[in-house]
Design a protein around this motif. Structure first.
Motif, PDB file in Angstrom:
ATOM      1  N   LEU A 242       1.748  11.290 -10.394  1.00 36.18           N
ATOM      2  CA  LEU A 242       1.061  12.651 -10.359  1.00 36.18           C
ATOM      3  C   LEU A 242       1.916  13.622 -10.633  1.00 36.18           C
ATOM      4  O   LEU A 242       1.817  14.564 -11.353  1.00 36.18           O
ATOM      5  CB  LEU A 242       0.127  12.741  -9.198  1.00 36.18           C
ATOM      6  N   LEU A 243       3.140  13.723  -9.703  1.00 37.32           N
ATOM      7  CA  LEU A 243       4.023  14.863 -10.022  1.00 37.32           C
ATOM      8  C   LEU A 243       4.670  14.880 -11.359  1.00 37.32           C
ATOM      9  O   LEU A 243       4.924  15.889 -11.920  1.00 37.32           O
ATOM     10  CB  LEU A 243       5.207  14.565  -8.782  1.00 37.32           C
TER      11      LEU A 243
ATOM     12  N   LYS B  17       1.079  -1.221   0.101  1.00 33.04           N
ATOM     13  CA  LYS B  17       0.135   0.067  -0.139  1.00 33.04           C
ATOM     14  C   LYS B  17       0.955   1.284  -0.026  1.00 33.04           C
ATOM     15  O   LYS B  17       0.632   2.168  -0.624  1.00 33.04           O
ATOM     16  CB  LYS B  17      -1.014   0.200   1.278  1.00 33.04           C
ATOM     17  N   ALA B  18       1.916   1.383   0.880  1.00 30.31           N
ATOM     18  CA  ALA B  18       2.799   2.538   0.927  1.00 30.31           C
ATOM     19  C   ALA B  18       3.517   2.862  -0.700  1.00 30.31           C
ATOM     20  O   ALA B  18       3.489   3.627  -1.184  1.00 30.31           O
ATOM     21  CB  ALA B  18       3.814   2.141   1.960  1.00 30.31           C
ATOM     22  N   LEU B  19       4.057   1.535  -1.122  1.00 35.51           N
ATOM     23  CA  LEU B  19       4.702   1.721  -2.234  1.00 35.51           C
ATOM     24  C   LEU B  19       3.819   1.999  -3.313  1.00 35.51           C
ATOM     25  O   LEU B  19       4.109   2.759  -4.320  1.00 35.51           O
ATOM     26  CB  LEU B  19       5.226   0.193  -2.762  1.00 35.51           C
ATOM     27  N   THR B  20       2.465   1.561  -3.375  1.00 32.71           N
ATOM     28  CA  THR B  20       1.424   2.019  -4.146  1.00 32.71           C
ATOM     29  C   THR B  20       1.311   3.629  -4.257  1.00 32.71           C
ATOM     30  O   THR B  20       1.065   4.393  -5.171  1.00 32.71           O
ATOM     31  CB  THR B  20       0.148   1.222  -4.072  1.00 32.71           C
ATOM     32  N   LYS B  21       1.086   4.097  -3.006  1.00 40.40           N
ATOM     33  CA  LYS B  21       1.038   5.436  -2.784  1.00 40.40           C
ATOM     34  C   LYS B  21       2.202   6.325  -3.386  1.00 40.40           C
ATOM     35  O   LYS B  21       1.956   7.456  -3.887  1.00 40.40           O
ATOM     36  CB  LYS B  21       0.607   5.623  -1.262  1.00 40.40           C
TER      37      LYS B  21
END
Length: 152
Positions: A23-24, A12-16
């Protein structure tokens, strides 16, 4: 069980992080594209060119008006073969012997992709060596510029 939960949290952290990075990049490249295309384009003024087909073969006072070549046998073959790649002034500003013109033609064929002149080579060499032979003038005459214009 704990190991499985930790693994899910890491995913989950890696996906975020990955989503934030994408997005950046999207914002960054979108902004670059916007600014690159939103700058005012410099105005380029078109200079009108007078095309006159009837004047192309015009000869005045023994000079071919369009090219500045001396009117003589072999002029048309010289125009067709020389001005296809460069300005006529490059020819008219030079003075060479027949051997010099031949060496220049060979150099252009070896290094500048000039085609085989075939039967026209003799005609062109005769024309150039007769009309653009060395003279005792010293330095070549300055090129005459009909009209100067400013680059913006």
């Amino acid at each position: 069980m704990r190991m499985k939960d930790n693994f899910k949290k890491q995913i989950k952290a890696l996906t975020k992080i990955l989503a934030s990075f994408l997005l950046l990049m999207l914002v960054l490249f979108g902004g670059l594209f916007y600014f690159a295309n939103s700058k005012p384009k410099s105005h380029v003024e078109e200079i009108p060119v007078e095309d006159s087909v009837e004047d192309f073969d015009k000869v005045e006072n023994g000079i071919h008006v369009a090219t500045g070549f001396i009117d003589d046998e072999g002029m048309q073959a010289t125009i067709q073969n020389c001005t296809a790649c460069h300005s006529a002034k490059l020819v008219t500003q030079n003075r060479m012997s027949r051997e010099g013109w031949k060496a220049t033609i060979v150099w252009m064929q070896e290094t500048q992709n000039l085609w085989d002149l075939g039967v026209n080579e003799e005609l062109i060499l005769n024309y150039l060596s007769k009309n653009y032979a060395p003279t005792d003038k010293g330095r070549r005459q300055n090129l005459e510029v009909a009209e100067w214009y400013e680059l913006n």
